[in-house]
Design a protein around this motif. Structure first.
Motif, short mmCIF file in Angstrom:
data_model
loop_
_atom_site.label_atom_id
_atom_site.label_comp_id
_atom_site.label_asym_id
_atom_site.label_seq_id
_atom_site.Cartn_x
_atom_site.Cartn_y
_atom_site.Cartn_z
N MET B 1 0.80 -1.27 -0.05
CA MET B 1 0.11 0.16 0.01
C MET B 1 0.90 1.37 0.12
SD MET B 1 -3.01 0.93 2.69
CE MET B 1 -2.06 1.84 3.95
N VAL B 2 0.56 2.17 -0.81
CA VAL B 2 1.19 3.43 -0.88
C VAL B 2 1.09 4.41 0.15
CG1 VAL B 2 1.87 5.54 -2.36
CG2 VAL B 2 1.39 3.34 -3.40
N GLU B 3 1.89 4.84 1.02
CA GLU B 3 1.71 5.44 2.14
C GLU B 3 1.53 7.01 1.65
OE1 GLU B 3 3.35 3.70 6.13
OE2 GLU B 3 4.95 4.08 4.74
N LYS B 4 0.57 7.70 2.31
CA LYS B 4 0.32 9.02 1.78
C LYS B 4 0.76 10.16 2.76
CE LYS B 4 -3.81 7.60 1.86
NZ LYS B 4 -5.37 7.42 1.91
N LEU B 5 1.43 11.29 2.10
CA LEU B 5 2.09 12.32 2.90
C LEU B 5 1.40 13.71 2.45
CD1 LEU B 5 4.46 13.88 4.60
CD2 LEU B 5 5.45 14.30 2.18
N ALA B 6 0.76 14.38 3.52
CA ALA B 6 0.17 15.75 3.45
C ALA B 6 1.25 16.71 3.93
CB ALA B 6 -0.94 15.61 4.42
N ILE B 7 1.21 17.79 2.90
CA ILE B 7 2.03 19.05 3.39
C ILE B 7 1.03 20.08 3.77
CG2 ILE B 7 3.68 20.76 2.26
CD1 ILE B 7 4.38 18.53 0.07
N VAL B 8 1.24 20.45 4.96
CA VAL B 8 0.18 21.41 5.31
C VAL B 8 1.07 22.84 5.68
CG1 VAL B 8 -1.08 21.95 7.61
CG2 VAL B 8 -0.98 19.71 6.94
N ILE B 9 0.25 23.86 5.14
CA ILE B 9 0.80 25.16 5.03
C ILE B 9 -0.27 26.02 5.65
CG2 ILE B 9 1.55 27.01 3.50
CD1 ILE B 9 2.40 24.97 1.51
N ALA B 10 0.21 27.01 6.82
CA ALA B 10 -0.81 27.98 7.24
C ALA B 10 -0.53 29.17 6.55
CB ALA B 10 -0.40 28.09 8.73
N MET B 11 -1.34 29.93 6.05
CA MET B 11 -1.04 31.01 5.16
C MET B 11 -1.83 32.36 5.78
SD MET B 11 -2.26 31.41 1.29
CE MET B 11 -3.97 31.28 1.56
N TYR B 12 -1.17 33.24 6.01
CA TYR B 12 -1.94 34.56 6.20
C TYR B 12 -1.02 35.78 5.66
CZ TYR B 12 -3.24 38.43 9.33
OH TYR B 12 -4.28 39.28 9.65
N ASN B 13 -2.28 36.28 4.60
CA ASN B 13 -1.56 37.49 3.99
C ASN B 13 -0.12 37.16 3.40
OD1 ASN B 13 -3.80 38.81 4.87
ND2 ASN B 13 -2.68 40.11 6.28
N GLU B 14 -0.18 36.31 2.59
CA GLU B 14 1.01 35.71 1.99
C GLU B 14 0.80 35.80 0.18
OE1 GLU B 14 3.88 35.03 3.23
OE2 GLU B 14 3.32 34.13 5.30
N SER B 15 -0.12 36.72 -0.24
CA SER B 15 -0.35 36.78 -1.72
C SER B 15 1.12 37.01 -2.51
CB SER B 15 -1.31 37.80 -1.98
OG SER B 15 -0.56 39.26 -1.47
N TYR B 76 -7.62 18.00 9.13
CA TYR B 76 -8.25 17.67 7.83
C TYR B 76 -7.11 16.57 7.14
CZ TYR B 76 -9.45 18.16 2.94
OH TYR B 76 -9.87 17.64 1.71
N ALA B 77 -5.95 16.80 7.40
CA ALA B 77 -4.94 15.47 6.90
C ALA B 77 -5.73 14.19 7.49
CB ALA B 77 -3.65 15.79 7.12
N LYS B 78 -6.03 14.22 9.03
CA LYS B 78 -6.38 12.94 9.57
C LYS B 78 -7.68 12.39 9.13
CE LYS B 78 -4.74 14.13 14.19
NZ LYS B 78 -5.17 14.76 15.44
N ARG B 79 -8.58 13.35 8.66
CA ARG B 79 -9.88 12.79 8.10
C ARG B 79 -9.73 12.40 6.87
NH1 ARG B 79 -14.24 17.25 10.50
NH2 ARG B 79 -13.27 17.60 12.57
N ILE B 80 -8.76 12.68 6.09
CA ILE B 80 -8.58 12.08 4.71
C ILE B 80 -7.59 11.18 4.56
CG2 ILE B 80 -9.47 14.14 3.40
CD1 ILE B 80 -6.73 15.00 2.65
N ASN B 81 -7.42 10.54 5.87
CA ASN B 81 -6.45 9.27 6.15
C ASN B 81 -5.30 9.38 5.53
OD1 ASN B 81 -8.77 7.97 7.27
ND2 ASN B 81 -9.59 7.63 5.03
N MET B 82 -4.33 10.45 5.66
CA MET B 82 -3.03 10.63 5.25
C MET B 82 -2.22 9.82 6.67
SD MET B 82 -2.60 12.74 2.91
CE MET B 82 -4.01 12.32 1.76
N ASP B 83 -1.24 9.38 6.10
CA ASP B 83 -0.22 8.78 7.11
C ASP B 83 0.67 9.77 7.70
OD1 ASP B 83 -1.05 5.91 6.28
OD2 ASP B 83 -0.43 6.38 4.27
#
Lengths: 107, 227
Positions: B1-15, B76-83
Motif C-alpha cells: 500500500m502506498v503511504e500518503k504524505l500531506a504537506i500542511v501550510i498555514a497562510m496569512y496574507n502571503e499573496s 483535515y489530513a487525519k480525516r482524509i486518512n493521511m499517514d
C-alpha cells in the motif's frame, strides 16, 4: 461628602442592575452578588463598621480591610473572566476549524 | 500500500509568496497532498492559492493564529486518512527537497515525529540577531520541556499519524512550536532531529517574528499552559 457617598451607592446599584439582567445566575451566585452589594452600601453608610470588622480580623484599619477585600474580589473576578474568555476562545477555534474543514476547496 | 504524505501550510496574507511556494512544492512533490489553510487573510492570497492546481484549500473565517491554522490542516489530513504530515512555511523559507529524506526516515517506522534543524542543516542569509534569539529559545525549550535539541521554533517538522494519531496542538498562536516539545515529552514520543535548510529572504525577514515578539511568544506559552 454625602454627595460622594450617594454617587458611590448609585454606581454599585447600577452595577447590581447590570449584572442582574446580564446573565441567568444560579440562586447562590445571585445571593452572593446581592450580599456584596449590601456590604458595600453598608460600609459606605457606616464606615465605623469597617473599623470594627478590621479589629476582629486583626487588620489595623477599616480602610485597609476595604482595600484588601476589593483587591481580592478584583483578582478573583479577573481570573474567572480570563478563564471564561479562554474557554470561549477554544470553542471558537473548534467551530471555525470545523467550518474550514467542511468548506474545503479542491482545486 | 502506498503511504500518503500531506504537506500542511498555514497562510496569512502571503499573496506575494504563496504561488511560488505552492508551484515549487507541486513540481518537486507531485504525488503528495498539499493542504493550505488560509488563516483569515485580508489580502487576496486565497484566490492566488486557488489558481494552483491540485491543492486542498481551507479557510478560517477569522484570523486565529499559525498554531490554529496548522492544527486545522493536521485535523483535515487525519480525516482524509493521511499517514504522515509535514508542516511547511508559506513564506518560502523552507526547501521542498528536504521532504524526501524526512519521509524516508519516518517511513522506517521508528519515530513519531521528526523535527527539522537549521543548525544541523543550512541557513541562508540568517540575521545575526535571529541567530542569538534562536539560541536563547533553544535554551528556553530545554528548560521548559527537558528536550535537548539543536534548533527550536523551526516550522519544518514531520508527524507520523499512523503511530500518533492523537497529535493535537492547543496553542493557537506562535507558542505552538514550544507546545510541540511538550507534546513530545508528555506522550513520550520517539523523535529525531534532521538537517533542513532555512532560507531568509527579504520577504521572509519582513514577515517573520521580531525579536520583541519572542517575549510575547514566551508569555503566550505560559498563559496557554496555565489553563
Amino acid at each position: 461628602m454625602y454627595l460622594f457617598k450617594l454617587l458611590l451607592i448609585l454606581i454599585f446599584t447600577f452595577a447590581l442592575v447590570v449584572i442582574s439582567f446580564s446573565d441567568k445566575y444560579k440562586i447562590h451566585k445571585r445571593l452572593m452578588i446581592i450580599g456584596l452589594y449590601f456590604l458595600a452600601v453598608l460600609l459606605i453608610l457606616v464606615p465605623s463598621l469597617a473599623d470594627a470588622l478590621a479589629v476582629r480580623l486583626s487588620v489595623e484599619y477599616g480602610s485597609d480591610l476595604v482595600v484588601y477585600i476589593t483587591i481580592a474580589i478584583l483578582v478573583v473576578s479577573v481570573s474567572v473572566l480570563y478563564a471564561k474568555t479562554q474557554r470561549q476562545g477554544r470553542l471558537n477555534t473548534k467551530i471555525i476549524r470545523e467550518f474550514a474543514i467542511q468548506d474545503v476547496i479542491k482545486t | 500500500m502506498v503511504e500518503k504524505l500531506a504537506i500542511v501550510i498555514a497562510m496569512y496574507n502571503e499573496s506575494d509568496s504563496i504561488k511560488n511556494v505552492l508551484e515549487s512544492l507541486r513540481n518537486i512533490r507531485p504525488d503528495d497532498t498539499i493542504i493550505v489553510v488560509d488563516d483569515g487573510s485580508s489580502d487576496n492570497c486565497h484566490s492566488v492559492a486557488s489558481e494552483v492546481e491540485n491543492i486542498h484549500l481551507l479557510r478560517h473565517i477569522n484570523n486565529m493564529g499559525q498554531g490554529a491554522a496548522l492544527q486545522t490542516g493536521i485535523e483535515y489530513a487525519k480525516r482524509i486518512n493521511m499517514d504522515y504530515v509535514v508542516t511547511y512555511d508559506a513564506d518560502g523559507q523552507h526547501d521542498a527537497e528536504d521532504i524526501a529524506p524526512f519521509l524516508a526516515e519516518i517511513q522506517k517506522g521508528e519515530y513519531d515525529i521528526i523535527l527539522g534543524s537549521r543548525f544541523m542543516g543550512k541557513t541562508v542569509n540568517m540575521p545575526k540577531s535571529k541567530y542569538y534569539v534562536l539560541k536563547l529559545s533553544i535554551l528556553f525549550g530545554y528548560m521548559s520541556s527537558g528536550l535537548k535539541l539543536t534548533d527550536s521554533h523551526n516550522g519544518f517538522r514531520m508527524i507520523n499519524l499512523n503511530r500518533f494519531p492523537d497529535f493535537e496542538m492547543q496553542q493557537n498562536e506562535m507558542a505552538h512550536a514550544s507546545e510541540v516539545l511538550d507534546i513530545i515529552r508528555d506522550n513520550k514520543l520517539s523523535y529525531k532531529e534532521m538537517p533542513c535548510t532555512v532560507i531568509y529572504t527579504d520577504y521572509s525577514k519582513e514577515k517573520g517574528q521580531s525579536i520583541f515578539n519572542s517575549i510575547n511568544i514566551i508569555l503566550e506559552y505560559f498563559i496557554g499552559k496555565a489553563h
